[in-house]
Design a protein around this motif. Structure first.
Motif, PDB file in Angstrom:
ATOM      1  N   ARG A 288      -2.717  -9.072 -60.817  1.00 11.18           N
ATOM      2  CA  ARG A 288      -2.126  -7.737 -60.829  1.00 11.18           C
ATOM      3  C   ARG A 288      -3.106  -6.670 -60.355  1.00 11.18           C
ATOM      4  N   GLN A 289      -4.320  -7.118 -60.003  1.00 11.13           N
ATOM      5  CA  GLN A 289      -5.333  -6.221 -59.448  1.00 11.13           C
ATOM      6  C   GLN A 289      -5.510  -6.425 -57.945  1.00 11.13           C
ATOM      7  N   VAL A 290      -5.291  -7.662 -57.490  1.00  9.57           N
ATOM      8  CA  VAL A 290      -5.374  -7.997 -56.074  1.00  9.57           C
ATOM      9  C   VAL A 290      -4.045  -8.636 -55.663  1.00  9.57           C
ATOM     10  N   THR A 291      -3.860  -8.858 -54.371  1.00 12.63           N
ATOM     11  CA  THR A 291      -2.563  -9.350 -53.898  1.00 12.63           C
ATOM     12  C   THR A 291      -2.577 -10.807 -53.450  1.00 12.63           C
ATOM     13  N   ALA A 292      -3.744 -11.448 -53.519  1.00 15.93           N
ATOM     14  CA  ALA A 292      -3.850 -12.874 -53.180  1.00 15.93           C
ATOM     15  C   ALA A 292      -5.131 -13.427 -53.793  1.00 15.93           C
TER      16      ALA A 292
ATOM     17  N   ILE B 117      -0.209  -7.390 -45.338  1.00 17.67           N
ATOM     18  CA  ILE B 117      -1.656  -7.502 -45.490  1.00 17.67           C
ATOM     19  C   ILE B 117      -1.957  -7.812 -46.945  1.00 17.67           C
ATOM     20  N   ARG B 118      -2.646  -8.911 -47.173  1.00 20.01           N
ATOM     21  CA  ARG B 118      -3.003  -9.305 -48.542  1.00 20.01           C
ATOM     22  C   ARG B 118      -4.520  -9.369 -48.662  1.00 20.01           C
ATOM     23  N   VAL B 119      -5.003  -8.833 -49.758  1.00 21.24           N
ATOM     24  CA  VAL B 119      -6.450  -8.783 -49.995  1.00 21.24           C
ATOM     25  C   VAL B 119      -6.729  -9.404 -51.357  1.00 21.24           C
TER      26      VAL B 119
END
Length: 264
Positions: free
Chosen positions: A37-41, A5-7
């Motif tokens: 580095r704060q979100v994944t996508a 899961i990427r947000v």
């Protein structure tokens, strides 16, 4: 088994984020490094309006963590055509523009259509046939963002499902809400963040999106979202899930994304 899961957010250059999301002393050239580095996508939006240089994609790859993923909007010249089945040249130009320089960080490509574009089954299938499954050894994943109510019919669901193409799921009132799973991944663009909500979305709404994302990642479907087609997708042990906080009140997008990541 559970899918990844990427947000994330749409883009990374937005002046109101400076001093709120970004530290006040952060230089603009380091914003992608910080955001990744704060979100994944992150969904790259600039590719919709014009081509980027291969060197830019390579630079973005180098500035982000190993497990980071970039989704991106395809160039509008491919999707704004009156006859979609004639978009082959535009599609090939976009795919060959250097996007594979993102290498393992290349995520789904979002083919976004105008709100005035109506569903023409034969022409739309002609477009789907033009979408390549790979380029220079890199697998490609495609998702379509349709914005006219004529697409909210079972025939459209079954058509894109036959090509393993996803449908963008949105919460925006003006666009059709199509929740059917049609690909080995799920792609949501959430666009109703509010200024008066501390996190952009209410805690209850964020909890709901977290549970939905978990259901998709486990290969299932959320029970609380209606479907356009009665036919179920192919059974899957897991699916990758992408959830992007796009706009509404855009200054809150990073806050909402980080709050959703915490819940996951």
């Amino acid at each position: 088994m559970t899918g990844q899961i990427r947000v994330g957010i749409g883009g990374w250059t937005f002046e109101p984020w400076r001093g709120s999301f970004y530290p006040a002393d952060l230089t603009q050239k380091r914003e992608l490094e910080y955001a990744s580095r704060q979100v994944t996508a992150i969904e790259i939006n600039g590719t919709y309006y014009g081509s980027q240089k291969p060197e830019s994609f390579a630079k973005w790859h180098a500035e982000t963590p190993d497990d980071f993923v970039f989704a991106m909007k395809a160039n509008r010249f491919a999707t704004n055509k009156k006859v979609l089945s004639e978009a082959g040249k535009s599609i090939d130009m976009f795919i060959g523009s250097g996007i594979v320089e993102l290498k393992n960080k290349l995520g789904p490509i979002n083919w976004q259509f105008m709100p005035t574009k109506k569903f023409d089954p034969a022409d739309f299938e002609g477009f789907l046939k033009l979408l390549p499954k790979s380029h220079e050894g890199h697998a490609l994943r495609h998702v379509v963002e349709v914005r006219h109510d004529s697409f909210k019919v079972p025939e459209f669901i079954e058509l894109v499902r036959a090509y393993d193409v996803g449908i963008v799921l949105t919460d925006k009132a003006d666009f059709p809400h199509i929740h059917d799973v049609t690909a080995p991944f799920v792609y949501a663009r959430l666009q109703t963040a509010k200024e008066d909500e501390e996190l952009g979305y209410s805690a209850a709404a964020l909890d709901n999106w977290a549970e939905r994302a978990k259901a998709w990642a486990k290969g299932g479907e959320p029970a609380d979202l209606d479907k356009t087609s009665d036919k179920k997708p192919s059974q899957a042990a897991s699916r990758d899930v992408f959830v992007f906080m796009i706009n509404g009140f855009k200054p809150k997008a990073p806050t909402a994304a980080k709050a959703l990541i915490e819940r996951l």
